[in-house]
Design a protein around this motif. Sequence first.
Motif, PDB file in Angstrom:
ATOM      1  N   SER A  25       0.822  -1.203   0.000  1.00 50.92           N
ATOM      2  CA  SER A  25       0.000   0.000   0.000  1.00 50.92           C
ATOM      3  C   SER A  25       0.859   1.257   0.000  1.00 50.92           C
ATOM      4  CB  SER A  25      -0.913  -0.023   1.231  1.00 50.92           C
ATOM      5  OG  SER A  25      -1.634   1.175   1.346  1.00 50.92           O
ATOM      6  N   ALA A  26       1.966   1.184   0.728  1.00 48.06           N
ATOM      7  CA  ALA A  26       2.854   2.350   0.781  1.00 48.06           C
ATOM      8  C   ALA A  26       3.443   2.640  -0.597  1.00 48.06           C
ATOM      9  CB  ALA A  26       3.961   2.102   1.795  1.00 48.06           C
ATOM     10  N   VAL A  27       3.827   1.604  -1.297  1.00 49.36           N
ATOM     11  CA  VAL A  27       4.361   1.807  -2.637  1.00 49.36           C
ATOM     12  C   VAL A  27       3.259   2.300  -3.563  1.00 49.36           C
ATOM     13  CG1 VAL A  27       5.321   0.662  -4.662  1.00 49.36           C
ATOM     14  CG2 VAL A  27       6.177   0.087  -2.387  1.00 49.36           C
ATOM     15  N   ALA A  28       2.127   1.627  -3.505  1.00 54.18           N
ATOM     16  CA  ALA A  28       1.046   1.925  -4.445  1.00 54.18           C
ATOM     17  C   ALA A  28       0.538   3.348  -4.278  1.00 54.18           C
ATOM     18  CB  ALA A  28      -0.105   0.935  -4.252  1.00 54.18           C
ATOM     19  N   ALA A  67       8.419   4.026  -4.898  1.00 55.83           N
ATOM     20  CA  ALA A  67       9.021   4.441  -3.644  1.00 55.83           C
ATOM     21  C   ALA A  67      10.286   3.646  -3.423  1.00 55.83           C
ATOM     22  CB  ALA A  67       8.055   4.212  -2.482  1.00 55.83           C
ATOM     23  N   CYS A  68      11.259   4.298  -2.811  1.00 55.64           N
ATOM     24  CA  CYS A  68      12.459   3.561  -2.455  1.00 55.64           C
ATOM     25  C   CYS A  68      12.237   2.945  -1.086  1.00 55.64           C
ATOM     26  CB  CYS A  68      13.706   4.436  -2.467  1.00 55.64           C
ATOM     27  SG  CYS A  68      14.000   5.372  -0.965  1.00 55.64           S
ATOM     28  N   VAL A  69      12.996   1.921  -0.828  1.00 56.86           N
ATOM     29  CA  VAL A  69      12.819   1.163   0.400  1.00 56.86           C
ATOM     30  C   VAL A  69      12.866   2.080   1.611  1.00 56.86           C
ATOM     31  CG1 VAL A  69      13.708  -0.763   1.752  1.00 56.86           C
ATOM     32  CG2 VAL A  69      13.853  -0.815  -0.724  1.00 56.86           C
ATOM     33  N   CYS A  70      13.740   3.069   1.538  1.00 54.98           N
ATOM     34  CA  CYS A  70      13.890   3.952   2.690  1.00 54.98           C
ATOM     35  C   CYS A  70      12.613   4.725   2.982  1.00 54.98           C
ATOM     36  CB  CYS A  70      15.046   4.914   2.443  1.00 54.98           C
ATOM     37  SG  CYS A  70      14.853   5.892   0.936  1.00 54.98           S
ATOM     38  N   GLU A  72       8.318 -11.539  -6.233  1.00 60.30           N
ATOM     39  CA  GLU A  72       8.180 -12.895  -6.773  1.00 60.30           C
ATOM     40  C   GLU A  72       6.736 -13.202  -7.157  1.00 60.30           C
ATOM     41  OE1 GLU A  72      11.810 -15.012  -4.217  1.00 60.30           O
ATOM     42  OE2 GLU A  72       9.722 -15.301  -3.678  1.00 60.30           O
ATOM     43  N   ALA A  73       5.816 -12.579  -6.440  1.00 61.45           N
ATOM     44  CA  ALA A  73       4.406 -12.796  -6.754  1.00 61.45           C
ATOM     45  C   ALA A  73       3.973 -11.958  -7.948  1.00 61.45           C
ATOM     46  CB  ALA A  73       3.544 -12.470  -5.538  1.00 61.45           C
ATOM     47  N   GLY A  74       4.869 -11.126  -8.450  1.00 63.33           N
ATOM     48  CA  GLY A  74       4.542 -10.325  -9.618  1.00 63.33           C
ATOM     49  C   GLY A  74       3.803  -9.041  -9.295  1.00 63.33           C
ATOM     50  N   LEU A  75       3.715  -8.707  -8.009  1.00 60.67           N
ATOM     51  CA  LEU A  75       2.954  -7.520  -7.640  1.00 60.67           C
ATOM     52  C   LEU A  75       3.794  -6.257  -7.687  1.00 60.67           C
ATOM     53  CD1 LEU A  75       0.989  -9.109  -4.681  1.00 60.67           C
ATOM     54  CD2 LEU A  75       0.015  -8.290  -6.815  1.00 60.67           C
ATOM     55  N   LEU A  76       5.084  -6.412  -7.532  1.00 58.89           N
ATOM     56  CA  LEU A  76       5.969  -5.253  -7.557  1.00 58.89           C
ATOM     57  C   LEU A  76       7.126  -5.521  -8.509  1.00 58.89           C
ATOM     58  CD1 LEU A  76       6.355  -4.319  -3.752  1.00 58.89           C
ATOM     59  CD2 LEU A  76       4.879  -3.235  -5.452  1.00 58.89           C
ATOM     60  N   THR A  77       7.675  -4.423  -9.013  1.00 59.69           N
ATOM     61  CA  THR A  77       8.932  -4.520  -9.738  1.00 59.69           C
ATOM     62  C   THR A  77       9.919  -3.594  -9.043  1.00 59.69           C
ATOM     63  OG1 THR A  77       8.306  -2.729 -11.227  1.00 59.69           O
ATOM     64  CG2 THR A  77       7.796  -4.953 -11.937  1.00 59.69           C
ATOM     65  N   SER A  78      11.193  -3.838  -9.255  1.00 56.97           N
ATOM     66  CA  SER A  78      12.177  -2.994  -8.596  1.00 56.97           C
ATOM     67  C   SER A  78      13.251  -2.562  -9.590  1.00 56.97           C
ATOM     68  CB  SER A  78      12.829  -3.740  -7.432  1.00 56.97           C
ATOM     69  OG  SER A  78      13.690  -4.747  -7.908  1.00 56.97           O
ATOM     70  N   TRP A 124      19.707   4.209  -4.353  1.00 57.54           N
ATOM     71  CA  TRP A 124      18.440   3.667  -3.867  1.00 57.54           C
ATOM     72  C   TRP A 124      17.815   2.675  -4.818  1.00 57.54           C
ATOM     73  CZ3 TRP A 124      19.566   8.970  -3.590  1.00 57.54           C
ATOM     74  CH2 TRP A 124      19.863   9.428  -2.296  1.00 57.54           C
ATOM     75  N   VAL A 125      17.007   1.812  -4.250  1.00 52.20           N
ATOM     76  CA  VAL A 125      16.224   0.863  -5.036  1.00 52.20           C
ATOM     77  C   VAL A 125      14.768   1.275  -4.968  1.00 52.20           C
ATOM     78  CG1 VAL A 125      15.496  -1.530  -5.252  1.00 52.20           C
ATOM     79  CG2 VAL A 125      17.850  -0.992  -4.585  1.00 52.20           C
ATOM     80  N   TYR A 126      14.181   1.441  -6.128  1.00 49.53           N
ATOM     81  CA  TYR A 126      12.800   1.895  -6.203  1.00 49.53           C
ATOM     82  C   TYR A 126      11.868   0.742  -6.538  1.00 49.53           C
ATOM     83  CZ  TYR A 126      14.524   6.656  -5.992  1.00 49.53           C
ATOM     84  OH  TYR A 126      15.110   7.810  -5.575  1.00 49.53           O
ATOM     85  N   TYR A 127      10.780   0.677  -5.807  1.00 45.19           N
ATOM     86  CA  TYR A 127       9.761  -0.334  -6.068  1.00 45.19           C
ATOM     87  C   TYR A 127       8.534   0.334  -6.664  1.00 45.19           C
ATOM     88  CZ  TYR A 127      12.252  -4.110  -3.742  1.00 45.19           C
ATOM     89  OH  TYR A 127      13.151  -5.084  -3.426  1.00 45.19           O
ATOM     90  N   ARG A 128       7.864  -0.435  -7.497  1.00 46.79           N
ATOM     91  CA  ARG A 128       6.736   0.101  -8.255  1.00 46.79           C
ATOM     92  C   ARG A 128       5.696  -1.000  -8.411  1.00 46.79           C
ATOM     93  NH1 ARG A 128       5.761   3.853 -12.101  1.00 46.79           N
ATOM     94  NH2 ARG A 128       7.744   4.886 -11.633  1.00 46.79           N
TER      95      ARG A 128
END
Lengths: 124, 124
Positions: B54-57, B64-67, B88-94, B100-104
């Motif tokens: 939810s935080a990423v979405a 959002a980056c992990v931080c 792994e579930a396909g819900l996020l990409t990084s 920084w590493v960004y998730y989406r």
Amino acid sequence: MSNNKVLPLAEPDSDAAAPCCPPLTERPFTADEAETAARMFKALGDPVRLRLFSAVASHEGGEACVCDISDVGVSQPTVSHHLKKLKEAGLLTSERRGTWVYYRVEPSVLAAMGKLLTIAPAAV
Amino acid sequence: MSNNKVLPLAEPDSDAAAPCCPPLTERPFTADEAETAARMFKALGDPVRLRLFSAVASHEGGEACVCDISDVGVSQPTVSHHLKKLKEAGLLTSERRGTWVYYRVEPSVLAAMGKLLTIAPAAV
DNA sequence: CGCATGCTTCGATAAATGTCTATGTTGACG
DNA sequence: CGTCAACATAGACATTTATCGAAGCATGCG
């Protein structure tokens, strides 16, 4: 016994069906919201439960007795165990009629979960 | 024209977004379908993961980056572990950009899950 | 370089979960 | 009654999972 009240389902107001939380994309979930919503997702997070749920949901009349759906490759007690979990999660209700126990889906919860997954309209 | 649409989920047919299965209410899931779909639901079946997702979405720009999101009450390695599961579930990409590493979020998967939960319109 | 920062991976461990067999319980029927 | 059938519960067991601390990789910066 443990007939714990689950999810305060929505009263049919107009749209309702949102007993717990806003869409996942609207704002970060609080710990409580996450706890509540995760319980529902977890209930569908098992292949056997998903098959049972789908079998009930797609069965004619919207309900099915255990005997109709218990052919999912696990023993009868295991089926019973999973149906109980689905009931505790508020996804199914059950009713005994004579010899058989009939399970039925709780449509408002289904709708509420669907809303969680909607993309915020005005976002982006 | 009030919005009396029953389930304003994803537009039907608008985009593919359904790589796995029909709505849960359409017909009983096969073992394979259940296996696939359960993996996605299970990924959201944990409170910490749900908060992270939810935080990423809901984060500005859809990423959002992990931080930015690691304040969910567990240690940083645990956050990383959950993000991996969501990936792994396909819900996020990084994607790594510099430090920084960004998730989406993967919107098509979200839409696919939403479709699973739709009530069959004129079924039966 | 060398070091600090952001994130991932590695083991270890306690708790939760899915499954089974065995046993109960409830209702129908002769 | 006695018995059978449909489900549920109880207890046991193996596997998975969530979590942590410690260590490993990158990347940027002085």
